[in-house]
Structure formats: structure tokens, C-alpha cells
Design an enzyme around this catalytic site. Structure first.
Site, PDB file in Angstrom:
ATOM      1  N   HIS A 139       0.851  -1.185   0.000  1.00 35.70           N
ATOM      2  CA  HIS A 139       0.000   0.000   0.000  1.00 35.70           C
ATOM      3  C   HIS A 139       0.886   1.234   0.000  1.00 35.70           C
ATOM      4  O   HIS A 139       1.695   1.420   0.905  1.00 35.70           O
ATOM      5  CB  HIS A 139      -0.896  -0.017   1.240  1.00 35.70           C
ATOM      6  CG  HIS A 139      -1.827   1.153   1.318  1.00 35.70           C
ATOM      7  ND1 HIS A 139      -2.779   1.413   0.362  1.00 35.70           N
ATOM      8  CD2 HIS A 139      -1.929   2.155   2.228  1.00 35.70           C
ATOM      9  CE1 HIS A 139      -3.444   2.499   0.694  1.00 35.70           C
ATOM     10  NE2 HIS A 139      -2.941   2.975   1.815  1.00 35.70           N
ATOM     11  N   ILE A 158      -3.340   9.703   5.355  1.00 39.25           N
ATOM     12  CA  ILE A 158      -2.289  10.533   5.946  1.00 39.25           C
ATOM     13  C   ILE A 158      -1.763  11.584   4.954  1.00 39.25           C
ATOM     14  O   ILE A 158      -1.095  12.536   5.349  1.00 39.25           O
ATOM     15  CB  ILE A 158      -1.128   9.659   6.466  1.00 39.25           C
ATOM     16  CG1 ILE A 158      -0.341  10.424   7.541  1.00 39.25           C
ATOM     17  CG2 ILE A 158      -0.222   9.193   5.331  1.00 39.25           C
ATOM     18  CD1 ILE A 158       0.586   9.557   8.355  1.00 39.25           C
ATOM     19  N   LYS A 160      -0.686  10.665   1.364  1.00 39.25           N
ATOM     20  CA  LYS A 160       0.221  10.139   0.325  1.00 39.25           C
ATOM     21  C   LYS A 160      -0.203  10.604  -1.061  1.00 39.25           C
ATOM     22  O   LYS A 160       0.622  11.077  -1.848  1.00 39.25           O
ATOM     23  CB  LYS A 160       0.235   8.599   0.388  1.00 39.25           C
ATOM     24  CG  LYS A 160       0.698   8.010   1.698  1.00 39.25           C
ATOM     25  CD  LYS A 160       0.788   6.503   1.635  1.00 39.25           C
ATOM     26  CE  LYS A 160      -0.547   5.831   1.406  1.00 39.25           C
ATOM     27  NZ  LYS A 160      -1.500   6.058   2.525  1.00 39.25           N
ATOM     28  N   ASP A 178      -1.953   4.117  -4.516  1.00 39.98           N
ATOM     29  CA  ASP A 178      -2.717   3.173  -3.684  1.00 39.98           C
ATOM     30  C   ASP A 178      -2.078   1.790  -3.609  1.00 39.98           C
ATOM     31  O   ASP A 178      -1.760   1.310  -2.526  1.00 39.98           O
ATOM     32  CB  ASP A 178      -4.164   3.046  -4.166  1.00 39.98           C
ATOM     33  CG  ASP A 178      -5.037   2.320  -3.146  1.00 39.98           C
ATOM     34  OD1 ASP A 178      -4.904   2.629  -1.945  1.00 39.98           O
ATOM     35  OD2 ASP A 178      -5.825   1.450  -3.543  1.00 39.98           O
ATOM     36  N   ARG A 244      17.562  14.333  13.134  1.00 40.58           N
ATOM     37  CA  ARG A 244      17.674  15.703  12.625  1.00 40.58           C
ATOM     38  C   ARG A 244      18.954  15.926  11.811  1.00 40.58           C
ATOM     39  O   ARG A 244      19.143  16.978  11.222  1.00 40.58           O
ATOM     40  CB  ARG A 244      17.629  16.693  13.794  1.00 40.58           C
ATOM     41  CG  ARG A 244      16.338  16.589  14.594  1.00 40.58           C
ATOM     42  CD  ARG A 244      16.286  17.581  15.730  1.00 40.58           C
ATOM     43  NE  ARG A 244      16.236  18.953  15.238  1.00 40.58           N
ATOM     44  CZ  ARG A 244      16.124  20.014  16.055  1.00 40.58           C
ATOM     45  NH1 ARG A 244      16.059  19.836  17.372  1.00 40.58           N
ATOM     46  NH2 ARG A 244      16.098  21.224  15.555  1.00 40.58           N
TER      47      ARG A 244
END
Length: 313
Positions: A139, A158, A160, A178, A244
């Protein structure tokens, strides 16, 4: 995929069927490799890979034609007692009448191509390797960003597809939305593609299905793409520490192949498309030998050493 039909190979490679009276439908190719039966024509049948497509080039054609009729029939009987899927004659070479007669008798199709032997073999092996490669479906969304295949994964809803749409608007190319079909074509390469049903389509919640090719043109889509980088989108967690600097690479694994993976926290106000674009460019720079995190570390070390030397003076 466990097999490729001979019919698909004929269509892909534009082969001419010299034995139209024989059915080719139902014949399956299960091996991506191809065999040139020169040794077998000379009588050495040990380790004969009969399940492979058999290719007749100029050397094999000349050798067979130089034999007398009795030996030609013996060679055909020896070769064609096996379950050979088909013989392909390259350079538009015409099979000897005895060879053609025996092939029809043993119900083995004879095909022909204009391509040279080496070119036909290279193209066929490459195509069969892709079609017969181990395959899984995941997915996610796959986009070609500056030539790098970026696989965007994460929970449903979310963002995508929205990130992929923005990337397409910025000039990059959509491979699939998808569902991504991933094939392992080598120990180093994974190739992603779209299922035929959803090719060039994106689902946007609240809007519905969008045809990217129809909206943005043929230059906005791509059928296949190697998977070079994975970006995993996840909800922002204020209690979680995120990388980071990026001094050390993290990886994810598909079909036994490792791929560089970045976990990207999502929160309102973050432009996911620009971040994905920057990640692809940064990944490309690293492949070319430049690592920004290492450059920062190097500058920091030089600054520390300089300060230390000044203090000692």
C-alpha cells in the site's frame, strides 16, 4: 508471476509464427533464461535446459543445414523429444524443411524475428526477468522524482496521494497510487509498477478518482520505476525523537532487498511534496559522493579544533 504465456512474448517481441497450424495458446514460459542449442545439435544432451526458449542463430542454422538428411532427422528426434516451448529463428533465417516438418510432427511452434541473435536474446531475457520476478503488492504511492523512484507509504488518509499530486504538478511523474506492485528483478534492484486497473489514476478523498494522464498529459506518468528511496509518513508525535542530522542511514526491506527509508512526521503546515523532493535530491547527492550531514560534522570538527588551538596559544 509463475509463468509468461508464449502468446505474450510473441506480441511483445513482434515474432512471426511459421507454424500457424500449431496452437501457441496455453504454452507457458517459466524460465527467464534462453538457450542456444548448438551443443545439443552436436549430440551433447547432458544438462539440456529444454524448458527454456530455444534460439537458433546463424551458427546453429549453418551447422544444421550442412548435415545430411539422415543426420538432420536424428538431430530433430533427439532435440524434440523434450518438452520444448518453442524455437525462434533470428535474422529472419528460414528453417530447413526437415526441421520444420519434424517440429510440426512434435507440435513445437517455430517462430521468427528480424532481430539479430544477441539483440533478441538480450531484450527477451530482460523482459522475461521482469515478468517472472518475485512480486508483492504494498500500500503506497510511487513517484519518479528527478529520476529517483520514491515510494511513499503510511496509514490511509495521511496524505500520500495529495503529496503525489503536488509532485506531479511540480513536474515529476506518477507511477502508481494506492497499490504498488514490487518486483525483484535482481539482488540490487526492485521495480515498481501499477496494476492495470488503477494505472495513471489517483484517489483524492472528497473529490474521487482523478486521471493524471488526462489532466497533466503523457509526460506526467510512467509505467515502471526502480524503487530507490522509501518515505514513510507517520503522525507527528511530540514525545518521539526524530533524526535531525541523517548521519546514519535507516533501511526497510522488500523481497530481501534493502532500501533507504526515511520516517517523515506529518503535521499541519508541512509541505510534504517539497520535503519528498528534497529527500530525493539529497539521496541523489549522496549517491554522487556528497553527504551534507557529514559535511556539517566535518565543519564542526574543524571549528572545534580551531578553537582549541586558539585557546592553547
Amino acid at each position: 508471476m509463475d509463468y509468461v504465456s508464449l502468446t505474450r512474448l510473441i506480441e511483445k517481441m513482434k515474432l512471426e509464427n511459421l507454424t500457424p497450424e500449431l496452437p501457441v495458446k496455453g504454452i507457458k514460459l517459466t524460465m527467464p533464461d534462453i538457450n542456444r542449442p548448438a551443443l545439443q545439435m552436436a549430440g551433447y544432451l547432458k544438462h539440456f535446459e529444454a524448458t527454456r526458449l530455444q534460439v537458433i542463430g546463424f551458427v546453429e542454422h549453418s551447422y544444421f543445414n550442412d548435415l545430411d538428411d539422415r543426420r538432420k532427422r536424428e538431430v530433430c528426434d533427439e532435440l524434440m523429444q523434450y518438452d520444448v516451448p518453442a524455437f525462434v529463428f533470428c535474422r529472419e533465417l528460414q528453417p530447413d524443411p526437415i526441421f520444420l516438418e519434424q517440429a510440426i510432427a512434435h507440435r513445437i511452434p517455430i517462430l521468427s524475428t528480424k532481430k539479430t541473435t544477441s539483440v533478441f536474446m538480450a531484450e527477451s531475457i530482460r523482459w522475461l526477468n521482469v515478468k517472472l520476478a518475485p512480486c508483492i503488492s504494498v500500500h503506497g504511492v510511487l513517484v519518479d522524482v528527478y529520476g529517483e523512484g520514491v515510494l511513499i507509504t503510511g496509514e490511509s488518509g495521511i496524505g500520500k496521494s495529495e503529496a503525489a499530486l503536488e509532485l506531479v504538478k511540480r513536474g515529476h511523474r506518477l507511477v502508481t497510487d494506492d497499490v504498488v506492485e514490487i518486483r525483484k528483478v535482481s539482488e540490487d534492484t526492485l521495480v515498481g509498477s501499477a496494476p492495470d486497473v488503477t494505472k495513471h489514476l489517483i484517489e483524492l478523498r472528497g473529490i474521487g478518482i482523478v486521471d493524471i494522464k488526462a489532466l497533466f498529459g503523457a509526460s506526467s506518468v510512467k509505467d515502471t520505476q526502480s524503487i530507490d528511496l522509501v518515505i514513510r509518513l507517520e503522525d507527528w508525535d511530540k514525545d518521539k525523537e526524530y533524526d535531525r542530522l541523517g548521519l546514519e542511514e535507516t533501511y526497510t526491506e522488500y523481497l530481501g532487498n534493502r532500501v533507504v527509508c526515511h520516517n517523515l512526521p506529518v503535521r499541519p503546515g508541512r509541505n510534504l511534496a517539497i520535503i519528498c523532493e528534497s529527500a530525493a535530491v539529497n539521496f541523489r547527492q549522496k549517491k554522487m559522493g556528497y553527504n551534507a550531514a557529514q559535511e556539517l560534522y566535518k565543519r564542526f570538527q574543524e571549528s572545534m579544533n580551531k578553537n582549541r588551538e586558539e585557546e592553547e596559544e
